[in-house]
Design a protein around this motif. Sequence first.
Motif, PDB file in Angstrom:
ATOM      1  N   ARG A   1      -5.647   8.045 -56.245  1.00  0.00           N
ATOM      2  CA  ARG A   1      -4.786   7.971 -55.057  1.00  0.00           C
ATOM      3  C   ARG A   1      -5.141   6.736 -54.223  1.00  0.00           C
ATOM      4  O   ARG A   1      -4.265   6.010 -53.764  1.00  0.00           O
ATOM      5  CB  ARG A   1      -4.952   9.231 -54.206  1.00  0.00           C
ATOM      6  N   ARG A   2      -6.422   6.487 -54.068  1.00  0.00           N
ATOM      7  CA  ARG A   2      -6.883   5.398 -53.200  1.00  0.00           C
ATOM      8  C   ARG A   2      -6.540   4.016 -53.758  1.00  0.00           C
ATOM      9  O   ARG A   2      -6.105   3.137 -53.029  1.00  0.00           O
ATOM     10  CB  ARG A   2      -8.394   5.524 -53.012  1.00  0.00           C
ATOM     11  N   PHE A   3      -6.769   3.816 -55.059  1.00  0.00           N
ATOM     12  CA  PHE A   3      -6.614   2.488 -55.636  1.00  0.00           C
ATOM     13  C   PHE A   3      -5.342   2.314 -56.455  1.00  0.00           C
ATOM     14  O   PHE A   3      -4.871   1.188 -56.605  1.00  0.00           O
ATOM     15  CB  PHE A   3      -7.835   2.122 -56.488  1.00  0.00           C
ATOM     16  N   GLY A   4      -4.810   3.391 -57.005  1.00  0.00           N
ATOM     17  CA  GLY A   4      -3.541   3.358 -57.723  1.00  0.00           C
ATOM     18  C   GLY A   4      -3.376   2.173 -58.649  1.00  0.00           C
ATOM     19  O   GLY A   4      -4.114   1.994 -59.596  1.00  0.00           O
ATOM     20  N   GLU A   5      -2.406   1.341 -58.334  1.00  0.00           N
ATOM     21  CA  GLU A   5      -2.076   0.192 -59.171  1.00  0.00           C
ATOM     22  C   GLU A   5      -2.745  -1.103 -58.712  1.00  0.00           C
ATOM     23  O   GLU A   5      -2.404  -2.172 -59.202  1.00  0.00           O
ATOM     24  CB  GLU A   5      -0.555   0.003 -59.217  1.00  0.00           C
ATOM     25  N   GLU A   6      -3.681  -1.018 -57.783  1.00  0.00           N
ATOM     26  CA  GLU A   6      -4.365  -2.226 -57.300  1.00  0.00           C
ATOM     27  C   GLU A   6      -5.612  -2.549 -58.114  1.00  0.00           C
ATOM     28  O   GLU A   6      -6.402  -3.393 -57.719  1.00  0.00           O
ATOM     29  CB  GLU A   6      -4.756  -2.066 -55.825  1.00  0.00           C
ATOM     30  N   ILE A   7      -5.808  -1.891 -59.231  1.00  0.00           N
ATOM     31  CA  ILE A   7      -7.003  -2.137 -60.037  1.00  0.00           C
ATOM     32  C   ILE A   7      -6.888  -3.432 -60.802  1.00  0.00           C
ATOM     33  O   ILE A   7      -5.786  -3.868 -61.105  1.00  0.00           O
ATOM     34  CB  ILE A   7      -7.289  -0.957 -60.996  1.00  0.00           C
ATOM     35  N   PRO A   8      -7.985  -4.048 -61.106  1.00  0.00           N
ATOM     36  CA  PRO A   8      -9.337  -3.655 -60.726  1.00  0.00           C
ATOM     37  C   PRO A   8      -9.612  -3.938 -59.255  1.00  0.00           C
ATOM     38  O   PRO A   8      -9.057  -4.858 -58.671  1.00  0.00           O
ATOM     39  CB  PRO A   8     -10.212  -4.539 -61.608  1.00  0.00           C
ATOM     40  N   VAL A   9     -10.492  -3.124 -58.706  1.00  0.00           N
ATOM     41  CA  VAL A   9     -10.960  -3.313 -57.336  1.00  0.00           C
ATOM     42  C   VAL A   9     -12.465  -3.516 -57.410  1.00  0.00           C
ATOM     43  O   VAL A   9     -13.154  -2.756 -58.089  1.00  0.00           O
ATOM     44  CB  VAL A   9     -10.629  -2.094 -56.449  1.00  0.00           C
ATOM     45  N   THR A  10     -12.957  -4.539 -56.733  1.00  0.00           N
ATOM     46  CA  THR A  10     -14.398  -4.773 -56.711  1.00  0.00           C
ATOM     47  C   THR A  10     -14.936  -4.594 -55.297  1.00  0.00           C
ATOM     48  O   THR A  10     -14.276  -4.945 -54.318  1.00  0.00           O
ATOM     49  CB  THR A  10     -14.770  -6.187 -57.210  1.00  0.00           C
ATOM     50  N   PHE A  11     -16.124  -4.015 -55.240  1.00  0.00           N
ATOM     51  CA  PHE A  11     -16.859  -3.848 -53.994  1.00  0.00           C
ATOM     52  C   PHE A  11     -18.179  -4.601 -54.134  1.00  0.00           C
ATOM     53  O   PHE A  11     -18.779  -4.600 -55.211  1.00  0.00           O
ATOM     54  CB  PHE A  11     -17.150  -2.369 -53.733  1.00  0.00           C
ATOM     55  N   VAL A  12     -18.611  -5.223 -53.067  1.00  0.00           N
ATOM     56  CA  VAL A  12     -19.921  -5.855 -53.001  1.00  0.00           C
ATOM     57  C   VAL A  12     -20.647  -5.240 -51.809  1.00  0.00           C
ATOM     58  O   VAL A  12     -20.116  -5.230 -50.693  1.00  0.00           O
ATOM     59  CB  VAL A  12     -19.817  -7.392 -52.840  1.00  0.00           C
ATOM     60  N   ASP A  13     -21.812  -4.702 -52.087  1.00  0.00           N
ATOM     61  CA  ASP A  13     -22.623  -4.057 -51.038  1.00  0.00           C
ATOM     62  C   ASP A  13     -21.832  -3.008 -50.273  1.00  0.00           C
ATOM     63  O   ASP A  13     -21.935  -2.890 -49.053  1.00  0.00           O
ATOM     64  CB  ASP A  13     -23.203  -5.102 -50.087  1.00  0.00           C
ATOM     65  N   GLY A  14     -21.000  -2.248 -50.998  1.00  0.00           N
ATOM     66  CA  GLY A  14     -20.265  -1.137 -50.400  1.00  0.00           C
ATOM     67  C   GLY A  14     -18.994  -1.503 -49.670  1.00  0.00           C
ATOM     68  O   GLY A  14     -18.322  -0.620 -49.136  1.00  0.00           O
ATOM     69  N   ARG A  15     -18.637  -2.777 -49.652  1.00  0.00           N
ATOM     70  CA  ARG A  15     -17.415  -3.205 -48.965  1.00  0.00           C
ATOM     71  C   ARG A  15     -16.436  -3.795 -49.971  1.00  0.00           C
ATOM     72  O   ARG A  15     -16.831  -4.539 -50.866  1.00  0.00           O
ATOM     73  CB  ARG A  15     -17.744  -4.252 -47.907  1.00  0.00           C
ATOM     74  N   GLN A  16     -15.140  -3.483 -49.784  1.00  0.00           N
ATOM     75  CA  GLN A  16     -14.141  -4.008 -50.713  1.00  0.00           C
ATOM     76  C   GLN A  16     -14.148  -5.529 -50.671  1.00  0.00           C
ATOM     77  O   GLN A  16     -14.150  -6.136 -49.601  1.00  0.00           O
ATOM     78  CB  GLN A  16     -12.745  -3.481 -50.400  1.00  0.00           C
ATOM     79  N   HIS A  17     -14.161  -6.118 -51.858  1.00  0.00           N
ATOM     80  CA  HIS A  17     -14.275  -7.566 -51.993  1.00  0.00           C
ATOM     81  C   HIS A  17     -12.976  -8.183 -52.526  1.00  0.00           C
ATOM     82  O   HIS A  17     -12.469  -9.136 -51.963  1.00  0.00           O
ATOM     83  CB  HIS A  17     -15.444  -7.884 -52.918  1.00  0.00           C
ATOM     84  N   ASP A  18     -12.463  -7.663 -53.622  1.00  0.00           N
ATOM     85  CA  ASP A  18     -11.249  -8.193 -54.265  1.00  0.00           C
ATOM     86  C   ASP A  18     -10.476  -7.063 -54.922  1.00  0.00           C
ATOM     87  O   ASP A  18     -11.012  -5.987 -55.141  1.00  0.00           O
ATOM     88  CB  ASP A  18     -11.616  -9.186 -55.392  1.00  0.00           C
TER      89      ASP A  18
END
Length: 81
Positions: free
Chosen positions: A48-65
């Motif tokens: 639900r959170r990321f849906g079609e926006e994958i891939p999603v990357t986090f760095v140190d717990g914060r969304q990066h890209d």
Amino acid sequence: MSAPRVTLYGRPGCHLCDDARVVIERVCAELGESYVEISIDDDPELQRRFGEEIPVTFVDGRQHDFWRVSEQRLRTALTAR
């Protein structure tokens, strides 16, 4: 070993996720960092959170890209303190 600083959210069979993994693996190897990969298919909330926006990357717990990972941007995020 310390906790991974980079998290890659994606799903199997996603070509953009495959591309992101290559960049993340290369940058993390160069900098001596680790990463973890999580499939959103294993968790309805992540779907639900990321849906079609994958891939999603986090760095140190914060969304990066999302969608694409910039090698230079990731390197900068991991070396800035």
